[in-house]
Write an enzyme that holds these catalytic residues in place. Structure first.
Site, mmCIF file in Angstrom:
data_model
loop_
_atom_site.group_PDB
_atom_site.id
_atom_site.type_symbol
_atom_site.label_atom_id
_atom_site.label_comp_id
_atom_site.label_asym_id
_atom_site.label_seq_id
_atom_site.Cartn_x
_atom_site.Cartn_y
_atom_site.Cartn_z
ATOM 1 N N GLY A 31 10.983 -1.160 3.498
ATOM 2 C CA GLY A 31 12.244 -1.170 2.879
ATOM 3 C C GLY A 31 12.843 -2.447 2.770
ATOM 4 C CB SER A 32 11.423 -5.843 2.190
ATOM 5 O OG SER A 32 10.378 -5.744 1.210
ATOM 6 C CG ASN A 33 11.347 -4.158 -3.503
ATOM 7 O OD1 ASN A 33 11.693 -4.859 -3.959
ATOM 8 N ND2 ASN A 33 10.068 -4.028 -2.976
ATOM 9 C CG LEU A 104 3.849 5.625 -0.255
ATOM 10 C CD1 LEU A 104 2.886 5.521 0.865
ATOM 11 C CD2 LEU A 104 3.479 4.670 -1.341
ATOM 12 C CG LEU A 106 4.513 13.288 -8.860
ATOM 13 C CD1 LEU A 106 4.094 12.109 -9.513
ATOM 14 C CD2 LEU A 106 3.545 14.464 -9.342
ATOM 15 C CG ASN A 121 8.300 3.048 -9.076
ATOM 16 O OD1 ASN A 121 8.627 2.769 -7.640
ATOM 17 N ND2 ASN A 121 7.173 2.837 -9.160
ATOM 18 C CG HIS A 123 3.286 -0.526 -9.974
ATOM 19 N ND1 HIS A 123 2.648 0.493 -9.186
ATOM 20 C CD2 HIS A 123 2.002 -1.098 -10.211
ATOM 21 C CE1 HIS A 123 1.464 0.442 -9.213
ATOM 22 N NE2 HIS A 123 1.233 -0.498 -9.748
ATOM 23 C CG ASP A 164 2.549 3.533 -11.172
ATOM 24 O OD1 ASP A 164 3.540 3.481 -10.583
ATOM 25 O OD2 ASP A 164 1.378 3.523 -10.454
ATOM 26 C CD GLU A 193 7.478 -5.746 -5.182
ATOM 27 O OE1 GLU A 193 8.205 -4.787 -4.701
ATOM 28 O OE2 GLU A 193 6.223 -5.768 -4.824
HETATM 29 C C1 GRF Z 1 6.708 -2.851 -2.997
HETATM 30 O O1 GRF Z 1 5.791 -3.696 -3.118
HETATM 31 C C2 GRF Z 1 6.562 -2.058 -4.049
HETATM 32 O O2 GRF Z 1 6.698 -2.697 -5.252
HETATM 33 C C3 GRF Z 1 5.803 -0.931 -4.033
HETATM 34 O O3 GRF Z 1 6.064 -0.715 -2.616
HETATM 35 C C4 GRF Z 1 6.325 -1.848 -1.849
HETATM 36 C C5 GRF Z 1 7.702 -1.598 -1.138
HETATM 37 O O4 GRF Z 1 7.929 -2.630 -0.049
HETATM 38 N N1 GRF Z 1 6.217 0.221 -4.745
HETATM 39 P P1 GRF Z 1 9.155 -2.474 0.670
HETATM 40 O O5 GRF Z 1 9.244 -1.285 1.622
HETATM 41 O O6 GRF Z 1 10.364 -2.548 -0.227
HETATM 42 O O7 GRF Z 1 9.035 -3.563 1.855
#
Ligand code: GRF
Length: 238
Positions: A31-33, A104, A106, A121, A123, A164, A193
């Site tokens: 969940g870093s994003n 992860l 669909l 999304n 990627h 994607d 990201e």
């Molecule tokens: C990221 O690299 C994102 O691009 C991909 O999955 C990863 C998720 O990382 N879809 P995080 O859980 O947000 O750290």
């Protein structure tokens, strides 16, 4: 770890007086994003164009759920066998926009249809390269190393029914050095990201990004350059 169910969100009312976007983030991993989005919206303060109101994960142990709980955000654990309940979960929480962040599963077609143009999304490669079924997480970066390419990066795109393949919103390229392994590439990509995705999500929530006839349209009042970091190479679509 206790299982958190969709019932957690059942009593979360949509505030119909608040015109701001109600964002759901779907994540399977750390969940870093998600954190980057939360931090960006917090930094925007009252001018944030929306708020994260729900975090959904197919994994009960996902770090993303812990981050959400720490931030006081409603969470839903939706195991793979209950994927068909996703739309109901989003609707119950009054969600208006959805950001996938390392999710992860669909996305069910009825969710894509309900949120088309409001579902994005990120990627960890420059699509259409290194995308599609099976291309997630370390698989992407290992494929990048195997291919011997000199450049990879991150892509933000609208989500359609196929992995994607939705319209590309923005891309940020990073170099691949000859001495890199997959971990080094992953770290370099993840760093961009965290800068790119929150700005794209904020623009989406602000209505400055739209999908029209399968193409990305950006609002003239909020030029793309306003939310792509100034030091990003000019590799985004317009
Ligand atoms: C990221 O690299 C994102 O691009 C991909 O999955 C990863 C998720 O990382 N879809 P995080 O859980 O947000 O750290």
């Amino acid at each position: 770890m206790p299982r958190v169910t969709a019932d957690v969100t059942a009593n979360v009312p949509a505030d119909v007086t608040d015109p701001r976007a109600r964002l759901a983030v779907l994540a399977s991993g750390g969940g870093s994003n998600l954190q980057a989005i939360l931090d960006h919206f917090a930094a925007l303060g009252a001018s944030a164009p929306g708020a994260v109101v729900l975090v959904v994960s197919d994994r009960a142990a996902a770090g993303a759920l812990d981050r959400a709980r720490r931030a006081g955000i409603a969470t839903t654990h939706l195991p793979a066998r209950e994927n068909h309940r996703l739309l109901a979960c989003l609707e119950a929480a009054g969600v208006t926009h959805v950001a996938l962040a390392g999710y992860l599963r669909l996305i069910p077609s009825e969710v894509v249809a309900a949120f088309r143009g409001r579902l994005v999304n990120i990627h960890p490669a420059l699509l259409p390269a290194f995308g599609g079924p099976g291309m997630f997480g370390h698989h992407v970066h290992e494929a990048v190393i195997r291919a011997g390419v000199a450049t990879t990066g991150a892509t933000v795109h609208f989500v359609d029914e196929r992995y994607d393949e939705g319209a590309v919103i923005a891309q940020w390229a990073v170099p691949v050095h000859p001495t890199d392994d997959a971990e080094a590439v992953a770290a370099r990509v993840l760093a961009v990201e965290h800068r790119l995705y929150p700005r794209c999500v904020a623009a989406l929530c602000a209505g400055a990004l739209r999908l029209e006839a399968g193409r990305v349209v950006t609002a003239p009042s909020l030029p793309f350059e306003r939310f792509v970091p100034a030091d990003a190479p000019p590799s985004h679509s317009a």
